[in-house]
Scaffold this active site. Structure first.
Site, PDB file in Angstrom:
ATOM      1  N   HIS A 193       0.860  -1.192   0.000  1.00  0.00           N
ATOM      2  CA  HIS A 193       0.000   0.000   0.000  1.00  0.00           C
ATOM      3  C   HIS A 193       0.897   1.243   0.000  1.00  0.00           C
ATOM      4  O   HIS A 193       1.200   1.816   1.036  1.00  0.00           O
ATOM      5  CB  HIS A 193      -0.917  -0.019   1.224  1.00  0.00           C
ATOM      6  CG  HIS A 193      -2.013   1.003   1.157  1.00  0.00           C
ATOM      7  ND1 HIS A 193      -1.972   2.171   1.856  1.00  0.00           N
ATOM      8  CD2 HIS A 193      -3.176   1.021   0.457  1.00  0.00           C
ATOM      9  CE1 HIS A 193      -3.069   2.872   1.607  1.00  0.00           C
ATOM     10  NE2 HIS A 193      -3.816   2.192   0.764  1.00  0.00           N
TER      11      HIS A 193
ATOM     12  N   ASP B 293     -21.839  -8.367   4.474  1.00  0.00           N
ATOM     13  CA  ASP B 293     -22.449  -9.674   4.718  1.00  0.00           C
ATOM     14  C   ASP B 293     -21.398 -10.723   4.365  1.00  0.00           C
ATOM     15  O   ASP B 293     -21.271 -11.138   3.214  1.00  0.00           O
ATOM     16  CB  ASP B 293     -23.710  -9.844   3.870  1.00  0.00           C
ATOM     17  CG  ASP B 293     -24.413 -11.176   4.131  1.00  0.00           C
ATOM     18  OD1 ASP B 293     -23.904 -11.968   4.945  1.00  0.00           O
ATOM     19  OD2 ASP B 293     -25.467 -11.427   3.509  1.00  0.00           O
TER      20      ASP B 293
END
Length: 505
Positions: A147, A319
């Site tokens: 990153h 979810d």
């Protein structure tokens, strides 16, 4: 002396005729008489030089014929345990104020720990706290090094969310794979730069209400709220791709990201293709990189070549179980479709609402200017070794957008009369802007040290190099097969072979 007259209720049949008033004889008679039942355990009898009723715990024999002062003080202690309070100060008359240097009594009183008693301990914690240690040299956390933007390796915003989610699941004794989780009002206060040693020690706190905080060395980094939901209610539309819009490939996407100042690599380059307001993101089993790739997709909606840093998220709904079921249905194709509509990014089981970001200033790199020229070079031409390397390196780097390039040169027993070309490769790549080369020579025999080049006799890792340089690989099948295992999927093999020209040439 006042005398109290005995009532009929206080007298027994054996002493009703002998005693009319409370007296010492009356008390002794009741103690010695087993039939007397008017004394209960709520009374305490202080005895002075008499025997009798020794089995009763309510009788304290204060003074006997051989009683010492220490014995008498012990009896006072027994009276105190029976609930009788008295002024002990009268035993130690003190004239106030006391003289300087007067010894204190309290140091002389000590607890007597002869017995151990088990007692229940009920602990009520309003907050749940833990410390999370991360070391990027560990394989589990090594992906964080990918990153990179603006020349710095920054801990990703989605990495904080994953740490809190992981800690929250451990508190609830739940599996992350079966949770429906929601983040709200997330604020990223300070960006944390990954140090050279790659170590972090984050302090995580989750209150009973779900509000959390992540800090580093007493500095608050992230705040927000986490909680479980019964239903996620993600309004994913599953739109049909508009074939009239241009389709950007992975190479196109990260060329644009590099121009903006984002130098992500490895799993943080998960955007496979993008068209309009829809993108396809690769799933590698890593929630941190997947969510970060969604944020990249949202940042690309800004028509500006500036560096945007996330400073907040309105809401994130995940979810996890539905997401894993979706992965199974995808089969070999691990690209998950994600769409954007009014600053809301949605996949079938993930929704990120309201990404707040700010523009940061690009760091000005002070590199020496590089003079370049464009020259036409035909396929069949006579070039020197250095010129041939320059041409081939430029062709490779024009076809793949990478900042950190791993180059491996195999120098085995078949190359005993040759010299490694890594020194030329190093000089060539130093003149190419925004390319950082890691050059390694694998050689079982000992070679002279080359500045900026690592020499090792250990076999290299598989799929670790972009370019593998070898000698006579076309003539030796086994050597070619080994070289193919060392390069990545989009890698290149460069071989120096002695080719015999046909007779008609």
């Amino acid at each position: 002396m006042l005398q109290k007259k005995l009532t009929k209720h206080s007298l027994s049949e054996t002493n009703i005729d002998n005693f009319q008033y409370v007296s010492d004889k009356y008390i002794v008679n009741n103690l010695l008489n087993s039939s007397a039942n008017e004394w209960s355990n709520k009374y305490v009898i202080i005895g002075v030089d008499f025997d009798g009723a020794d089995d009763s715990p309510q009788i304290v024999h204060m003074i006997h014929r051989n009683t010492t002062v220490n014995d008498m003080l012990i009896k006072f202690g027994e009276l105190y345990t029976l609930g009788i309070d008295f002024d002990l100060g009268k035993l130690y008359p003190i004239q106030w104020p006391v003289k300087r240097g007067t010894a204190m009594i309290s140091p002389l009183i000590k607890w007597k720990h002869d017995h151990d008693f088990r007692t229940p301990k009920h602990k009520v914690d309003e907050n749940n706290e833990t410390e999370k240690h991360i070391n990027t040299s560990n394989h589990q956390f090594s992906f964080y090094k990918g990153h990179v933007f603006n020349g710095q390796t920054i801990f990703p915003a989605t990495g904080y969310l994953f740490l809190i989610w992981e800690f929250y699941a451990s508190i609830k004794d739940r599996s992350m794979k079966n949770m429906k989780i929601c983040f709200e009002d997330v604020r990223f206060h300070i960006a944390s730069t990954i140090a050279k040693d790659g170590t972090f020690s984050f302090y995580l706190t989750i209150q009973k209400t779900g509000y959390f905080e992540i800090s580093l060395r007493n500095t608050t980094l992230v705040t927000g709220r986490i909680f479980e939901v019964e239903t996620c209610d993600i309004a994913y539309e599953d739109r049909v791709i508009d074939t009239n819009l241009p389709m950007l490939t992975k190479n196109d996407i990260y060329t644009e990201m590099t121009l903006r100042g984002y130098d992500h690599k490895d799993q943080f380059r998960g955007l496979q293709k993008m068209t309009g307001n829809m993108a396809f993101i690769e799933w590698t089993g890593n929630w941190v990189t997947f969510l970060d790739n969604i944020l990249q997709f949202m940042i690309l909606q800004h028509d500006s070549r500036n560096i945007y840093i996330p400073i907040g998220l309105g809401k994130v709904v995940i979810d996890a179980k539905g997401h894993m079921d979706q992965i199974k249905d995808l089969g070999k194709e691990n690209a998950i479709p994600v769409e954007i509509n009014y600053n809301i990014a949605r996949s079938k089981n993930v929704e990120i609402t309201s990404l707040y970001d700010k523009i940061t200033i690009k760091r000005k790199t002070q590199n020496d200017p590089t003079l370049e020229t464009y020259k036409f070079i035909p396929n069949e031409s006579s070039l020197s070794l250095e010129e041939s390397l320059i041409v081939n390196m430029q062709i490779i780097l024009e076809n793949i957008s990478m900042v950190n390039v791993n180059i491996l040169e195999i120098f085995d027993a078949k190359t005993s009369n040759l010299q490694p070309v890594a020194i030329y490769v190093k000089e060539i790549l130093n003149n190419i802007i925004k390319v950082h080369a890691n050059i390694t020579i694998y050689s079982p025999r000992k070679l002279e040290n080359i500045n900026g080049v690592q020499i090792t006799d250990k076999p290299p890792e598989e799929q670790s190099a972009l370019i593998c340089i070898g000698y006579n690989l076309l003539r030796y099948y086994e050597s070619m097969q080994k070289a193919l295992t060392y390069i990545i999927k989009e890698g290149y093999i460069m071989s120096f072979d002695k080719v015999v020209a046909p007779p008609n040439k």
